[in-house]
Scaffold this motif. Sequence first.
Motif, PDB file in Angstrom:
ATOM      1  N   TYR A  94      -4.895  12.900  -0.713  1.00  0.00           N
ATOM      2  CA  TYR A  94      -4.183  11.752  -1.258  1.00  0.00           C
ATOM      3  C   TYR A  94      -3.719  12.051  -2.684  1.00  0.00           C
ATOM      4  CZ  TYR A  94      -3.336   7.076  -3.039  1.00  0.00           C
ATOM      5  OH  TYR A  94      -2.766   5.989  -3.636  1.00  0.00           O
ATOM      6  N   GLY A  95      -4.580  12.721  -3.449  1.00  0.00           N
ATOM      7  CA  GLY A  95      -4.229  13.055  -4.821  1.00  0.00           C
ATOM      8  C   GLY A  95      -3.104  14.074  -4.907  1.00  0.00           C
ATOM      9  N   GLN A  96      -3.067  14.987  -3.943  1.00  0.00           N
ATOM     10  CA  GLN A  96      -2.019  16.004  -3.958  1.00  0.00           C
ATOM     11  C   GLN A  96      -0.667  15.423  -3.569  1.00  0.00           C
ATOM     12  OE1 GLN A  96      -2.122  19.337  -4.749  1.00  0.00           O
ATOM     13  NE2 GLN A  96      -4.194  19.025  -5.528  1.00  0.00           N
ATOM     14  N   SER A  97      -0.667  14.633  -2.525  1.00  0.00           N
ATOM     15  CA  SER A  97       0.607  14.090  -2.053  1.00  0.00           C
ATOM     16  C   SER A  97       0.360  12.814  -1.261  1.00  0.00           C
ATOM     17  CB  SER A  97       1.327  15.109  -1.175  1.00  0.00           C
ATOM     18  OG  SER A  97       2.370  14.460  -0.482  1.00  0.00           O
ATOM     19  N   VAL A 123     -14.555  10.229 -14.300  1.00  0.00           N
ATOM     20  CA  VAL A 123     -13.112  10.422 -14.482  1.00  0.00           C
ATOM     21  C   VAL A 123     -12.592  11.457 -13.475  1.00  0.00           C
ATOM     22  CG1 VAL A 123     -11.327  11.115 -16.130  1.00  0.00           C
ATOM     23  CG2 VAL A 123     -13.277   9.779 -16.917  1.00  0.00           C
ATOM     24  N   SER A 124     -13.395  12.519 -13.236  1.00  0.00           N
ATOM     25  CA  SER A 124     -12.960  13.580 -12.326  1.00  0.00           C
ATOM     26  C   SER A 124     -12.725  13.065 -10.914  1.00  0.00           C
ATOM     27  CB  SER A 124     -14.022  14.680 -12.247  1.00  0.00           C
ATOM     28  OG  SER A 124     -14.239  15.236 -13.490  1.00  0.00           O
ATOM     29  N   VAL A 125     -13.688  12.302 -10.389  1.00  0.00           N
ATOM     30  CA  VAL A 125     -13.552  11.827  -9.007  1.00  0.00           C
ATOM     31  C   VAL A 125     -12.276  11.015  -8.865  1.00  0.00           C
ATOM     32  CG1 VAL A 125     -14.558  10.294  -7.283  1.00  0.00           C
ATOM     33  CG2 VAL A 125     -16.018  11.884  -8.517  1.00  0.00           C
ATOM     34  N   ALA A 126     -11.990  10.164  -9.852  1.00  0.00           N
ATOM     35  CA  ALA A 126     -10.763   9.372  -9.786  1.00  0.00           C
ATOM     36  C   ALA A 126      -9.534  10.274  -9.899  1.00  0.00           C
ATOM     37  CB  ALA A 126     -10.752   8.320 -10.893  1.00  0.00           C
ATOM     38  N   PHE A 127      -9.625  11.291 -10.773  1.00  0.00           N
ATOM     39  CA  PHE A 127      -8.493  12.209 -10.943  1.00  0.00           C
ATOM     40  C   PHE A 127      -8.153  12.917  -9.625  1.00  0.00           C
ATOM     41  CE2 PHE A 127      -8.486  12.969 -15.779  1.00  0.00           C
ATOM     42  CZ  PHE A 127      -7.242  12.367 -15.923  1.00  0.00           C
ATOM     43  N   HIS A 128      -9.187  13.228  -8.828  1.00  0.00           N
ATOM     44  CA  HIS A 128      -8.917  13.922  -7.567  1.00  0.00           C
ATOM     45  C   HIS A 128      -8.032  13.079  -6.659  1.00  0.00           C
ATOM     46  CE1 HIS A 128     -10.983  17.705  -7.802  1.00  0.00           C
ATOM     47  NE2 HIS A 128     -12.017  17.120  -8.378  1.00  0.00           N
ATOM     48  N   ALA A 129      -8.128  11.753  -6.788  1.00  0.00           N
ATOM     49  CA  ALA A 129      -7.260  10.866  -6.017  1.00  0.00           C
ATOM     50  C   ALA A 129      -6.031  10.480  -6.839  1.00  0.00           C
ATOM     51  CB  ALA A 129      -8.025   9.613  -5.580  1.00  0.00           C
ATOM     52  N   ARG A 130      -5.755  11.258  -7.884  1.00  0.00           N
ATOM     53  CA  ARG A 130      -4.667  11.002  -8.819  1.00  0.00           C
ATOM     54  C   ARG A 130      -4.723   9.572  -9.380  1.00  0.00           C
ATOM     55  NH1 ARG A 130       0.837  14.148  -8.308  1.00  0.00           N
ATOM     56  NH2 ARG A 130      -0.760  15.718  -8.203  1.00  0.00           N
ATOM     57  N   LEU A 131      -5.913   9.130  -9.702  1.00  0.00           N
ATOM     58  CA  LEU A 131      -6.078   7.835 -10.358  1.00  0.00           C
ATOM     59  C   LEU A 131      -6.661   8.119 -11.743  1.00  0.00           C
ATOM     60  CD1 LEU A 131      -7.773   6.046  -7.357  1.00  0.00           C
ATOM     61  CD2 LEU A 131      -5.524   5.465  -8.257  1.00  0.00           C
ATOM     62  N   PHE A 132      -6.084   7.529 -12.764  1.00  0.00           N
ATOM     63  CA  PHE A 132      -6.565   7.764 -14.127  1.00  0.00           C
ATOM     64  C   PHE A 132      -7.430   6.574 -14.528  1.00  0.00           C
ATOM     65  CE2 PHE A 132      -5.068   8.838 -18.731  1.00  0.00           C
ATOM     66  CZ  PHE A 132      -6.365   9.183 -19.054  1.00  0.00           C
ATOM     67  N   ASN A 133      -8.741   6.786 -14.463  1.00  0.00           N
ATOM     68  CA  ASN A 133      -9.679   5.713 -14.770  1.00  0.00           C
ATOM     69  C   ASN A 133     -10.048   5.771 -16.259  1.00  0.00           C
ATOM     70  OD1 ASN A 133     -11.721   3.851 -14.861  1.00  0.00           O
ATOM     71  ND2 ASN A 133     -13.195   5.082 -13.708  1.00  0.00           N
ATOM     72  N   ILE A 134      -9.379   4.944 -17.063  1.00  0.00           N
ATOM     73  CA  ILE A 134      -9.736   4.901 -18.495  1.00  0.00           C
ATOM     74  C   ILE A 134     -10.859   3.891 -18.696  1.00  0.00           C
ATOM     75  CG2 ILE A 134      -8.821   4.645 -20.852  1.00  0.00           C
ATOM     76  CD1 ILE A 134      -6.201   5.333 -20.080  1.00  0.00           C
ATOM     77  N   GLY A 135     -11.321   3.293 -17.606  1.00  0.00           N
ATOM     78  CA  GLY A 135     -12.264   2.190 -17.723  1.00  0.00           C
ATOM     79  C   GLY A 135     -13.719   2.610 -17.737  1.00  0.00           C
ATOM     80  N   GLY A 136     -14.001   3.901 -17.904  1.00  0.00           N
ATOM     81  CA  GLY A 136     -15.384   4.359 -17.881  1.00  0.00           C
ATOM     82  C   GLY A 136     -16.247   3.646 -18.911  1.00  0.00           C
ATOM     83  N   GLU A 137     -15.643   3.368 -20.051  1.00  0.00           N
ATOM     84  CA  GLU A 137     -16.380   2.700 -21.120  1.00  0.00           C
ATOM     85  C   GLU A 137     -16.887   1.325 -20.641  1.00  0.00           C
ATOM     86  OE1 GLU A 137     -16.765   4.382 -23.895  1.00  0.00           O
ATOM     87  OE2 GLU A 137     -17.562   2.907 -25.291  1.00  0.00           O
ATOM     88  N   GLY A 138     -15.988   0.540 -20.081  1.00  0.00           N
ATOM     89  CA  GLY A 138     -16.378  -0.790 -19.598  1.00  0.00           C
ATOM     90  C   GLY A 138     -17.326  -0.712 -18.417  1.00  0.00           C
TER      91      GLY A 138
END
Lengths: 320, 362
Positions: free
Chosen positions: B232-235, B71-86
Motif C-alpha cells: 500500500y505504501g509503495q503504490s 513513525v516507521s510503521v506508519a511510513f511503511h504505509a506512506r502515512l506521516f504520523n506527526i502525532g507521536g507526541e500526543g
Amino acid sequence: MDLETLLQVLDSTIRLATPLLLACLAGLFSERAGIFDIGLEGKMLAAAFFSGAVAYTTGTVWLGLLAGIAASLTLSGIHGLASITFRGNQLISGVAINFLASGMTVVIAEDWFRQGGRTPSLVGDARFKPIELPLSGIDIPLIGPIYTDLISGHTILVYLALLLVPASWWLLYRTRFGLRLRAVGENPAAVDTAGINVTGLRFAAVGICGVLCGIAGAYLATALQAGFVKEMSAGRGFIALAALIFAKWRPWHALVACLLFGLLQALSLRPDVVTAMTSFDVPVQLLDALPYILTVVILAGFVGKAIPPRAGGEPYVKEQ
Amino acid sequence: MDRLPQWADVFLIPLISVLIAFAISGLVIVGIGEDPVVAVQTMISGALGSTYGWGYTLYYATNFIFTGLAVSVAFHARLFNIGGEGQALLGGLGVALVCLAVDWPHWLVALPVAMIAGALFGAAWAAVPAYLQAKRGSHIVITTIMFNFIAAALLNYVLVNHLKPPRAQDPSSARFPSGTNLPTFQDMFSTAETTLFRGAPVNITFFIALIACLLVWLLIWRTKLGYQIRSYGQSEPAAIYAGISPVRITMIAMLISGGLAGMMAINNVMGEAEKLVLNAVEGAGFIGIAVALMGRNHPVGVILAGFLFGFLVQGGAELQFTTSIPRDLIVVIQALVILFTGALDNMVRIPLAKLFTRKGGA
C-alpha cells in the motif's frame, strides 16, 4: 456583560488575531502555489527572535522588523530549496524548519544576551507603539468608546495585517500573477505548457510567505510583547494553519477564521468572562483546544468540505 | 535514482546526510565561540563515560526507539504520523490510570496491564486521525498535529482537575504504588561490591523496546499484513488492484503506530517519573521522526538512530553544565538530521547517483 468588558475582550481579540492573520495569509500564498507549509510556526519564531534582538541592539523597531523578515525569508529559502529544487517532502521540510527555529533562537539568544533564551525588554523606539487615530476620544455614546478603544489605538502592524486581506484578495484574484500562482497550485503542468516558469512562481509564493511570517513574528516580539521569550510563537503557526483550512484557502474567510480563533484566545485569558456568559465553568483547556478541535471537524468534512489546492504537496517534475 | 546499489542507499546516503548535519552543528558551536572538539569530548564522557551516563543514554534511547518505530510503521504505509507526541501523552494517561487503579502486588503483574493500557490509549488517539484519513480523506499530517495540541490540553485538564491530589501544588498525579516500580539497571546489574547505573532511570523497558523492534521487523517483512502495508505504501492503485483495502491498512498501520508511541509511557511514566507529570513526553514523539528517517524505517536503523539521539540528549545535558552551549543545541541537531535525511535527501542522492553511473560506465 457590560460594554467595557466586551470592548476589552474584542480589543484583545484583534491584537491576538493579528499574528494569526499574517501567518494565515502567508500560508495562503504558499499553499495556493502548491507548497504545503507546516513551518509557519518556525518562521514566526525565528522572526520574533531576530526582530527583538535587532530592535534591542539598534533601538530602532523598523530595523528589527527588517531583520525578522530576513530571518523568516532565510527559512523560506531552505523550504524552497528542499521542496522545489530538490523535490523533497514538503511536510518533513516544514517539521525540520520548526525545530531549527526552536533550537537556533535559544542557542543564539543565550550567546548574545545570556538571559535564559530571551532578549532584554524593549523600550521606547525599539517597540511599535499604538497609533491614536484622529478623533479618538470623541464623546458620542456607544460609537465613541468603540472607536476609541477598539478601532483606534493599535500598532501599525495591526492595520497593515487588516489591509493585507483585501490586498491579498486583489493580488490573487485580480492580477495575472495571482491567476498564475493559483494555477500552479492546481495544475503546474498546464502552467508549464503555457511557457510560464513553475519554479519561479513557486519560489515567489514561498518568498511572499516568508515576508508575511516575518512580519507576524516581528509583531509578536516588538508589538504584542516587549521582547523575545523562548517558544513565544506558542503554536500560533499551527492555529494559523488551522485557520487556513477553516477558511478553505480564501483571504476574506481567513480574516473571519483568524478573528474567531483570536476571540477564543482572548477568552481563554478571561475565564471570568466565559463563566459569566455561560453560567457554568468552562475549562480553560477546552478554550485552548477549541481551534484545533474545530479544524479537525472542518477537515472531517462535516461542515462543508475543505479541499486543498490539487497539486499541494506534490513536487513538480518537468517532462523531459 | 534506481542506479544506486542497495548498500549505498541503505548506509551511504544516511551516513553522508548525518555527517552534513553534524558538520553544520559543529559550525553552530564555532559560531557561538565554543570548541566543537571539546563539545564532542564533553558529550562522550557525559553520555558514555560512566554507567550513570550510559543509564541516561539508554533511557532516552528507549523512548526514541518506541517513537521511532511508531513513525516507521506508519511510513511503511506512506502515512506521516506527526502525532507521536500526543499518542505518547495519552499512553502516559493510560499507564497512570492503571498504576493508580489498585495497589499492585508486584511489577510483573502491573507491567503487562500497563503496557496494554498505554498501547490502547495511544492507539485510540491515533484512531480518529486514521479514520478521518481513511474514510473522509482528511490529511493525516494536519489532523495528527491538531491532536497533539488537543492531547496537551486534555492532559492538562485531567491532571489539574482530576488526578492532582488535593492541596498539591504541581499539576502531577499522586505517586504510583511501589508495586508498580520497574526494576532499573541498577537493581538488575549491580553486584554486592559495585553499584552500577547508580540513580539512572534506564529500566527493564529497554529490553521490551528491543523486543518491539524484533516484532515490528517480523510484522513488516515476514507477515502477510506487513506485505500489504508495504504494498500500500509503495503504490496505492496497485495495492487496491491486488485487493488490499486502503481503509483497513490505514487503520491498522496507524493503530500499531499509535500503540507503539503509547507504549513508550511504561518507560518515562512508569519507569522514570513513577507519576504522571505535565509534558511527560518532552518531545520524544518528534525525535521519533528524526529517528525513523535516519534509521530508514528499519528496526535495526531505528535502534542505532535511537541510540544516537539518546547519546545526543544526554550529552547535550552535560554540555549545559560545563560549557556555555545550551541543551537546545540538540534541537538544532535534530532539525538538521530531519532536514538532511528527510527533506534534502535528493541533494545527496542525485550527485551520488551520478558518481556511481560514471564509475559503472567506465
